[in-house]
Design an enzyme around this catalytic site. Structure first.
Site, mmCIF file in Angstrom:
data_model
loop_
_atom_site.group_PDB
_atom_site.id
_atom_site.type_symbol
_atom_site.label_atom_id
_atom_site.label_comp_id
_atom_site.label_asym_id
_atom_site.label_seq_id
_atom_site.Cartn_x
_atom_site.Cartn_y
_atom_site.Cartn_z
ATOM 1 N N ASN A 208 0.707 -1.390 -0.032
ATOM 2 C CA ASN A 208 0.060 -0.232 0.046
ATOM 3 C C ASN A 208 0.775 1.249 0.137
ATOM 4 O O ASN A 208 1.969 1.116 -0.110
ATOM 5 C CB ASN A 208 -1.106 -0.115 1.137
ATOM 6 C CG ASN A 208 -0.346 -0.041 2.472
ATOM 7 O OD1 ASN A 208 0.543 0.900 2.647
ATOM 8 N ND2 ASN A 208 -0.412 -1.141 3.322
ATOM 9 N N ASP A 277 -4.297 -6.451 5.084
ATOM 10 C CA ASP A 277 -5.068 -7.291 5.658
ATOM 11 C C ASP A 277 -5.615 -8.744 4.999
ATOM 12 O O ASP A 277 -5.630 -9.781 5.644
ATOM 13 C CB ASP A 277 -6.742 -6.587 5.224
ATOM 14 C CG ASP A 277 -6.991 -5.563 6.069
ATOM 15 O OD1 ASP A 277 -6.519 -5.438 7.328
ATOM 16 O OD2 ASP A 277 -7.974 -4.633 5.680
ATOM 17 N N LYS A 287 9.043 -16.770 -11.114
ATOM 18 C CA LYS A 287 8.190 -15.502 -11.558
ATOM 19 C C LYS A 287 7.224 -16.039 -12.360
ATOM 20 O O LYS A 287 7.153 -16.880 -13.411
ATOM 21 C CB LYS A 287 9.058 -14.716 -12.441
ATOM 22 C CG LYS A 287 8.397 -13.725 -13.253
ATOM 23 C CD LYS A 287 9.342 -12.768 -14.132
ATOM 24 C CE LYS A 287 8.898 -11.477 -14.573
ATOM 25 N NZ LYS A 287 9.517 -10.983 -15.530
ATOM 26 N N LYS A 336 -13.761 0.335 15.225
ATOM 27 C CA LYS A 336 -12.354 -0.073 15.739
ATOM 28 C C LYS A 336 -12.023 0.314 16.985
ATOM 29 O O LYS A 336 -11.604 -0.646 17.898
ATOM 30 C CB LYS A 336 -11.327 0.746 14.734
ATOM 31 C CG LYS A 336 -11.374 -0.145 13.118
ATOM 32 C CD LYS A 336 -10.512 0.638 12.035
ATOM 33 C CE LYS A 336 -10.736 0.009 10.786
ATOM 34 N NZ LYS A 336 -10.217 0.986 9.473
ATOM 35 N N LYS A 340 -11.610 -3.301 18.873
ATOM 36 C CA LYS A 340 -9.883 -3.753 19.178
ATOM 37 C C LYS A 340 -9.693 -3.226 20.523
ATOM 38 O O LYS A 340 -8.567 -3.664 20.943
ATOM 39 C CB LYS A 340 -9.148 -3.248 18.163
ATOM 40 C CG LYS A 340 -9.913 -3.711 16.521
ATOM 41 C CD LYS A 340 -8.590 -3.250 15.624
ATOM 42 C CE LYS A 340 -9.221 -3.400 14.223
ATOM 43 N NZ LYS A 340 -8.110 -4.047 13.039
HETATM 44 O O1 PMT Z 1 2.826 6.158 6.453
HETATM 45 P P1 PMT Z 1 2.440 7.378 5.993
HETATM 46 O O2 PMT Z 1 2.677 7.564 4.705
HETATM 47 O O3 PMT Z 1 3.006 8.361 7.024
HETATM 48 O O4 PMT Z 1 0.899 7.327 6.429
HETATM 49 C C1 PMT Z 1 0.048 7.445 7.389
HETATM 50 C C2 PMT Z 1 -0.923 6.498 7.491
HETATM 51 C C3 PMT Z 1 -2.198 6.782 6.718
HETATM 52 C C4 PMT Z 1 -0.579 4.866 7.279
HETATM 53 C C5 PMT Z 1 -1.498 6.353 9.260
HETATM 54 O O5 PMT Z 1 -1.626 7.562 9.424
HETATM 55 C C6 PMT Z 1 -2.596 5.468 9.192
HETATM 56 O O6 PMT Z 1 -3.698 5.694 9.270
HETATM 57 N N1 PMT Z 1 -2.025 4.216 9.639
HETATM 58 C C7 PMT Z 1 -3.163 3.030 9.745
HETATM 59 C C8 PMT Z 1 -3.526 2.591 8.309
HETATM 60 C C9 PMT Z 1 -4.411 1.175 8.317
HETATM 61 O O7 PMT Z 1 -4.083 0.203 7.949
HETATM 62 O O8 PMT Z 1 -5.571 1.577 8.940
HETATM 63 P P2 PMT Z 1 -6.617 0.277 8.914
HETATM 64 O O9 PMT Z 1 -7.941 0.936 9.086
HETATM 65 O O10 PMT Z 1 -6.575 -0.581 7.908
HETATM 66 O O11 PMT Z 1 -6.377 -0.503 10.426
HETATM 67 C C10 PMT Z 1 -6.553 -0.104 11.609
HETATM 68 C C11 PMT Z 1 -5.753 -0.262 12.456
HETATM 69 O O12 PMT Z 1 -5.393 -1.591 12.504
HETATM 70 C C12 PMT Z 1 -4.129 0.139 12.345
HETATM 71 O O13 PMT Z 1 -3.700 0.773 13.487
HETATM 72 C C13 PMT Z 1 -3.573 -0.918 11.637
HETATM 73 O O14 PMT Z 1 -1.877 -0.755 12.123
HETATM 74 C C14 PMT Z 1 -4.031 -2.355 12.563
HETATM 75 N N2 PMT Z 1 -3.950 -3.450 11.764
HETATM 76 C C15 PMT Z 1 -4.667 -3.649 10.474
HETATM 77 C C16 PMT Z 1 -4.785 -4.666 10.003
HETATM 78 C C17 PMT Z 1 -4.200 -5.767 10.516
HETATM 79 N N3 PMT Z 1 -4.029 -6.992 9.917
HETATM 80 N N4 PMT Z 1 -3.382 -5.549 11.585
HETATM 81 C C18 PMT Z 1 -3.433 -4.413 12.381
HETATM 82 O O15 PMT Z 1 -3.146 -4.291 13.367
#
Ligand code: PMT
Length: 403
Positions: A208, A277, A287, A336, A340
């Site tokens: 991503n 995810d 490849k 969330k 969580k």
């Molecule tokens: O890295 P930058 O370019 O500075 O950008 C910052 C950012 C946009 C990445 C940051 O501000 C941000 O929003 N990070 C979380 C991104 C994300 O994956 O959001 P989510 O809504 O998909 O996940 C929610 C939370 O669960 C997050 O804290 C993530 O770390 C966590 N997660 C998600 C999926 C997973 N399998 N395990 C997790 O722990």
């Protein structure tokens, strides 16, 4: 950090004196009011005029130059200083300071100052390794003086070894650390940053747009505030901050394992990483070749690291999650936060200019468990990091029964 801070720089006589011009320029740009004092030897390497131009202040060279209203120069300067820097610190000035000798303006300032004092040694490797110099450094460290270790490399005298003035970024970071209130001292903070990469074959992966800037800013700010910081980072192009312990990972599973290894011993966990995810069910060992007009890649769910942390959260631990959303931000953020078992949820609408992925700024809303939602204006990610840490530290203090 340096806005309005009064910094006095004592320059002594080594070739690295020329590098202090860049240091002074950086301090002034960061908003500090910089006064410069120079020894006679320092003036043989670089002129006072350089610093008068850079600081807009007169440069002090003479202990007996008490020509301004109502003050004794070395006492006045020493008292009106938040931080005294000695750069470059020669073996001579270190020896004088360690033995209480005050026979010129810079050495007298060291004796008279009650603010933090930081030495940045730079000298020939043999002089640096000389046991007398090392004993003097130890003595000064025992008295609470700060030191920024010299770097190794080719020295001006032609020899290679330890003795080069530390890099400017290292010096600036140490200054920030000394001037930052240590409200997170004694705490262990675990931060995640960056994207994960989920390999499809030896040359391709799913990932991503996360650059890691947000998570690195949090890790850096927490370390400057005195915390022991573990930064679990996916692949980024950012140089890790000096003060943090970095664990480099690639996939979500690697991040999961690294985070769980450190989570139980952490007081505060902040998950800024953008974790994939899903990952491909199979990783081809060769490849994948182009064949049909379309193809389908079966994916399987990755572990929800934050969800797992929420399940095993300890009584006094504080858990902060992020949410990167493109729509229905409030709805997803609230769910969330609750699902969580988080203490704070930092939500960013990544469709807004200046927010989310890769930019130097972010626009966040902070969701609290009591239903409060704080909308912060657009700010640098470093400032967002401070705002998050302020709130997390407050929750930690309450949970620990501290004021
Ligand atoms: O890295 P930058 O370019 O500075 O950008 C910052 C950012 C946009 C990445 C940051 O501000 C941000 O929003 N990070 C979380 C991104 C994300 O994956 O959001 P989510 O809504 O998909 O996940 C929610 C939370 O669960 C997050 O804290 C993530 O770390 C966590 N997660 C998600 C999926 C997973 N399998 N395990 C997790 O722990």
């Amino acid at each position: 950090m340096l806005e309005g801070k009064r910094i006095t720089l004592g320059i002594t006589g080594g070739i690295a004196a020329y590098k202090t011009a860049e240091l002074v320029s950086s301090l002034v740009k960061a908003g500090a009011d910089v006064q410069v004092a120079m020894t006679t030897s320092a003036q043989k390497f670089i002129t006072p005029l350089t610093f008068e131009v850079l600081t807009g202040n007169p440069v002090h060279t003479d202990l007996f130059q008490n020509d301004f209203s109502g003050g004794v120069l070395h006492i006045d300067l020493a008292q009106k200083t938040d931080l005294l820097l000695i750069v470059p610190a020669t073996a001579n000035i270190i020896g004088k300071a360690a033995n209480g000798i005050a026979d010129d303006l810079v050495s007298t300032l060291i004796m008279a100052a009650t603010c933090p004092i930081m030495f940045c040694p730079a000298m020939n490797v043999a002089m640096y390794n000389n046991p007398i110099c090392q004993i003097n450094i130890s003595k000064l460290k025992d008295c609470g003086y700060h030191f920024v270790e010299p770097a190794s490399g080719r020295l001006a005298c032609g020899v290679t070894g330890k003795g080069r003035l530390a890099e400017l970024t290292t010096i600036l970071q140490s200054i920030d650390q000394i001037l930052t209130p240590q409200d997170l001292a004694g705490l262990k903070v675990l931060v995640t940053a960056g994207p994960t990469r989920e390999p499809l074959d030896p040359v391709r992966y799913l990932t991503n747009r996360s650059s890691g800037k947000m998570g690195y800013a949090i890790a850096n700010a927490a370390a400057l505030r005195g915390a022991k910081v573990i930064l679990v980072s996916g692949p980024t192009h950012i140089t890790p901050p000096d003060l943090v312990d970095i664990v480099q990972v690639e996939t979500a599973i690697e991040m999961h394992d690294a985070v769980l290894k450190h989570s139980d011993s952490s007081d505060l966990i902040i998950k800024a990483a953008a974790v994939a995810d899903y990952r491909p069910v199979e990783i081809s060992d060769h490849k994948i070749k182009k064949q049909a007009d379309s193809m389908t890649v079966p994916l399987q769910k990755n572990p929800d690291i934050l969800g797992n942390l929420g399940t095993r959260k300890q009584e006094k631990q504080v858990l902060v999650g992020f949410a990167a959303e493109t729509h229905d931000l409030e709805l997803y953020a609230k769910s969330k936060l609750i699902n969580k078992n988080l203490d704070l949820l930092i939500a960013n609408d990544v469709t807004l200019p200046g927010a989310g992925f890769d930019s130097n700024t972010n626009i966040v809303r902070i969701f609290w468990t009591d239903g409060t939602i704080e909308a912060l204006p657009k700010m640098e990610k470093g400032q967002v990091a401070e705002e998050i840490l302020d709130r997390a530290a407050k929750i930690l203090r309450t949970r620990r029964g501290e004021s």
